[in-house]
Enzyme design. Sequence first.
Site, PDB file in Angstrom:
ATOM      1  N   LYS A 154      30.786  19.767  31.772  1.00 37.84           N
ATOM      2  CA  LYS A 154      30.598  21.213  31.629  1.00 37.84           C
ATOM      3  C   LYS A 154      30.655  21.654  30.160  1.00 37.84           C
ATOM      4  O   LYS A 154      29.832  22.437  29.710  1.00 37.84           O
ATOM      5  CB  LYS A 154      31.659  21.940  32.465  1.00 37.84           C
ATOM      6  CG  LYS A 154      31.416  21.788  33.972  1.00 37.84           C
ATOM      7  CD  LYS A 154      32.494  22.409  34.804  1.00 37.84           C
ATOM      8  CE  LYS A 154      33.768  21.600  34.849  1.00 37.84           C
ATOM      9  NZ  LYS A 154      33.645  20.261  35.478  1.00 37.84           N
ATOM     10  N   ILE A 155      31.648  21.138  29.428  1.00 35.79           N
ATOM     11  CA  ILE A 155      31.789  21.579  28.029  1.00 35.79           C
ATOM     12  C   ILE A 155      30.728  20.908  27.152  1.00 35.79           C
ATOM     13  O   ILE A 155      30.056  21.578  26.351  1.00 35.79           O
ATOM     14  CB  ILE A 155      33.219  21.277  27.514  1.00 35.79           C
ATOM     15  CG1 ILE A 155      34.243  22.120  28.287  1.00 35.79           C
ATOM     16  CG2 ILE A 155      33.318  21.540  26.019  1.00 35.79           C
ATOM     17  CD1 ILE A 155      35.705  21.739  28.060  1.00 35.79           C
ATOM     18  N   THR A 232      37.994  18.162  20.514  1.00 36.16           N
ATOM     19  CA  THR A 232      38.655  19.310  21.158  1.00 36.16           C
ATOM     20  C   THR A 232      39.052  18.937  22.588  1.00 36.16           C
ATOM     21  O   THR A 232      39.334  19.818  23.402  1.00 36.16           O
ATOM     22  CB  THR A 232      37.730  20.551  21.199  1.00 36.16           C
ATOM     23  OG1 THR A 232      36.528  20.205  21.902  1.00 36.16           O
ATOM     24  CG2 THR A 232      37.381  21.058  19.826  1.00 36.16           C
ATOM     25  N   SER A 233      39.065  17.612  22.915  1.00 39.00           N
ATOM     26  CA  SER A 233      39.324  17.227  24.315  1.00 39.00           C
ATOM     27  C   SER A 233      40.786  16.871  24.547  1.00 39.00           C
ATOM     28  O   SER A 233      41.539  17.673  25.086  1.00 39.00           O
ATOM     29  CB  SER A 233      38.396  16.102  24.722  1.00 39.00           C
ATOM     30  OG  SER A 233      37.119  16.650  25.000  1.00 39.00           O
ATOM     31  N   ARG A 234      41.192  15.685  24.148  1.00 39.41           N
ATOM     32  CA  ARG A 234      42.600  15.294  24.244  1.00 39.41           C
ATOM     33  C   ARG A 234      42.915  14.380  23.065  1.00 39.41           C
ATOM     34  O   ARG A 234      42.106  13.515  22.699  1.00 39.41           O
ATOM     35  CB  ARG A 234      42.897  14.544  25.551  1.00 39.41           C
ATOM     36  CG  ARG A 234      42.984  15.420  26.787  1.00 39.41           C
ATOM     37  CD  ARG A 234      44.193  16.371  26.784  1.00 39.41           C
ATOM     38  NE  ARG A 234      44.252  17.217  27.969  1.00 39.41           N
ATOM     39  CZ  ARG A 234      43.723  18.440  28.066  1.00 39.41           C
ATOM     40  NH1 ARG A 234      43.089  18.985  27.045  1.00 39.41           N
ATOM     41  NH2 ARG A 234      43.834  19.126  29.189  1.00 39.41           N
ATOM     42  N   ASP A 258      41.351  20.022  17.628  1.00 42.94           N
ATOM     43  CA  ASP A 258      42.098  21.074  18.339  1.00 42.94           C
ATOM     44  C   ASP A 258      43.206  20.441  19.168  1.00 42.94           C
ATOM     45  O   ASP A 258      43.975  21.150  19.814  1.00 42.94           O
ATOM     46  CB  ASP A 258      41.150  21.874  19.250  1.00 42.94           C
ATOM     47  CG  ASP A 258      41.838  23.085  19.871  1.00 42.94           C
ATOM     48  OD1 ASP A 258      42.453  23.870  19.114  1.00 42.94           O
ATOM     49  OD2 ASP A 258      41.796  23.237  21.109  1.00 42.94           O
ATOM     50  N   GLU A 263      50.948  16.123  20.132  1.00 44.90           N
ATOM     51  CA  GLU A 263      51.011  17.593  20.079  1.00 44.90           C
ATOM     52  C   GLU A 263      52.130  18.198  20.914  1.00 44.90           C
ATOM     53  O   GLU A 263      52.574  19.308  20.639  1.00 44.90           O
ATOM     54  CB  GLU A 263      49.671  18.206  20.496  1.00 44.90           C
ATOM     55  CG  GLU A 263      49.339  18.062  21.986  1.00 44.90           C
ATOM     56  CD  GLU A 263      48.038  18.781  22.360  1.00 44.90           C
ATOM     57  OE1 GLU A 263      47.002  18.523  21.726  1.00 44.90           O
ATOM     58  OE2 GLU A 263      48.080  19.598  23.317  1.00 44.90           O
ATOM     59  N   HIS A 295      45.395  23.504  19.695  1.00 48.71           N
ATOM     60  CA  HIS A 295      45.003  23.565  21.114  1.00 48.71           C
ATOM     61  C   HIS A 295      44.714  25.001  21.538  1.00 48.71           C
ATOM     62  O   HIS A 295      45.307  25.519  22.488  1.00 48.71           O
ATOM     63  CB  HIS A 295      46.083  22.932  22.002  1.00 48.71           C
ATOM     64  CG  HIS A 295      45.494  22.330  23.262  1.00 48.71           C
ATOM     65  ND1 HIS A 295      45.896  21.118  23.765  1.00 48.71           N
ATOM     66  CD2 HIS A 295      44.523  22.768  24.105  1.00 48.71           C
ATOM     67  CE1 HIS A 295      45.212  20.852  24.860  1.00 48.71           C
ATOM     68  NE2 HIS A 295      44.371  21.841  25.086  1.00 48.71           N
ATOM     69  N   GLN A 296      43.802  25.622  20.829  1.00 51.19           N
ATOM     70  CA  GLN A 296      43.466  27.019  21.114  1.00 51.19           C
ATOM     71  C   GLN A 296      42.027  27.196  21.583  1.00 51.19           C
ATOM     72  O   GLN A 296      41.568  28.333  21.761  1.00 51.19           O
ATOM     73  CB  GLN A 296      43.702  27.888  19.870  1.00 51.19           C
ATOM     74  CG  GLN A 296      42.699  27.625  18.734  1.00 51.19           C
ATOM     75  CD  GLN A 296      42.818  28.626  17.599  1.00 51.19           C
ATOM     76  OE1 GLN A 296      43.722  28.524  16.776  1.00 51.19           O
ATOM     77  NE2 GLN A 296      41.912  29.583  17.533  1.00 51.19           N
ATOM     78  N   ALA A 297      41.325  26.072  21.800  1.00 56.02           N
ATOM     79  CA  ALA A 297      39.899  26.192  22.140  1.00 56.02           C
ATOM     80  C   ALA A 297      39.689  27.001  23.423  1.00 56.02           C
ATOM     81  O   ALA A 297      38.674  27.656  23.593  1.00 56.02           O
ATOM     82  CB  ALA A 297      39.267  24.812  22.268  1.00 56.02           C
ATOM     83  N   PHE A 298      40.679  26.951  24.331  1.00 49.81           N
ATOM     84  CA  PHE A 298      40.535  27.653  25.616  1.00 49.81           C
ATOM     85  C   PHE A 298      40.843  29.151  25.505  1.00 49.81           C
ATOM     86  O   PHE A 298      40.644  29.895  26.468  1.00 49.81           O
ATOM     87  CB  PHE A 298      41.520  27.051  26.644  1.00 49.81           C
ATOM     88  CG  PHE A 298      42.957  27.403  26.346  1.00 49.81           C
ATOM     89  CD1 PHE A 298      43.656  26.728  25.378  1.00 49.81           C
ATOM     90  CD2 PHE A 298      43.587  28.438  27.024  1.00 49.81           C
ATOM     91  CE1 PHE A 298      44.976  27.068  25.069  1.00 49.81           C
ATOM     92  CE2 PHE A 298      44.902  28.795  26.732  1.00 49.81           C
ATOM     93  CZ  PHE A 298      45.596  28.093  25.750  1.00 49.81           C
TER      94      PHE A 298
END
Length: 330
Positions: A154-155, A232-234, A258, A263, A295-298
């Site tokens: 999806k991303i 930006t995944s994990r 991200d 983290e 971790h702010q992409a969401f």
Amino acid sequence: MRIAVFSTKPYDRTYLERANASREHEIVFFEPRLTRGTVALASGFEAVCAFVNDDVSAEVQATLAQNGTRLIALRSAGFNNVDLESAKRLGLSVVRVPAYSPHAVAEHTVALMLGLNRKIHRAYNRVREGNFSLGGLIGFDMVGRTAGVIGTGKIGEVVCRILTGFGCNVLAYDPKPNAECEPMGVRYVPLDELYAQADIVTLHMPLSKETHHLIDADAIERMKRGVMLVNTSRGGLLDTPAVIEGLKSGKIGSLGLDVYEGEAELFFEDHSGHTLHDDVFARLLTFPNVLVTGHQAFLTEEALTQIAETTLASVDQFARGESLTNAVPT
Ligand code: NAD
């Protein structure tokens, strides 16, 4: 249902309370992360709502199950922090939010690319100090550049759409190609070819045993000199010490993150008054060509609304004994 929400931030409370306005769940918000030390807080709650850095290991689950929890509702897409075998054994249902806004994460990914490329982070600081020199700020046109998208779910699909819109030549690798991508002009290639051709490599697959440290010294060696790497995944997708060596040698031209493997000890909290004990992370922050967000992409209004709605809709289904649309198969 009674729901214990862990790792609560003010925005979690705002959006979950808004989603609950038309429902009657009893939601209790806890600021600490879910850990072996805090799991007792969930005692008597049928549902526990957890986020990306909460510990949903077998040990924590055993205590949850013993204390009456039956549903673990993740307000994230990824579920790498949950021991699914133990959930099955203990009869715990696990739900997630598989697609809250792929646009939020894809757009943040491209923001990191553009920020790094045009050195926005450096320009911002310079201008505020009255330094208008342009030395070291040369970027490149995105049009005509080759981007390699690893993972076109999806991303990744939205990233492909934005990058083809920029006029990039987009290569992709995914063991399950997405039928939406080729009509955009995306070309699926073996990983080796992607590494060899891409000016930008961006990661959009889940963290699993197979993908852990996919980007290691060997993978970096196969990439173009000066490649831009974006994750930006994990965090666990990268072997961070190998990436640091790549940055030191110039093989990696720039890095946008991200997420970071360590983290859990850092992100989502204000550590500005404390000494940073993670030497690997500290080294990353010394490079001028590294841009890290926590971790702010969401973090968009649309995504937070969707996360809260989907999470409570799953709790509704569970309470009514219905099948769970967003169950993580255990
Ligand atoms: P998705 O399930 O829609 O897509 C993942 C894709 O990865 C699938 O097409 C799958 O076939 C592919 N894949 C699996 N193994 C692969 C491999 N070895 N190599 C290449 N591709 C592989 O997931 P999504 O919604 O696009 O999310 C992707 C990831 O983004 C999530 O797993 C999560 O870790 C991360 N994420 C991060 C944030 C954030 O705020 N930074 C927010 C949401 C999701």
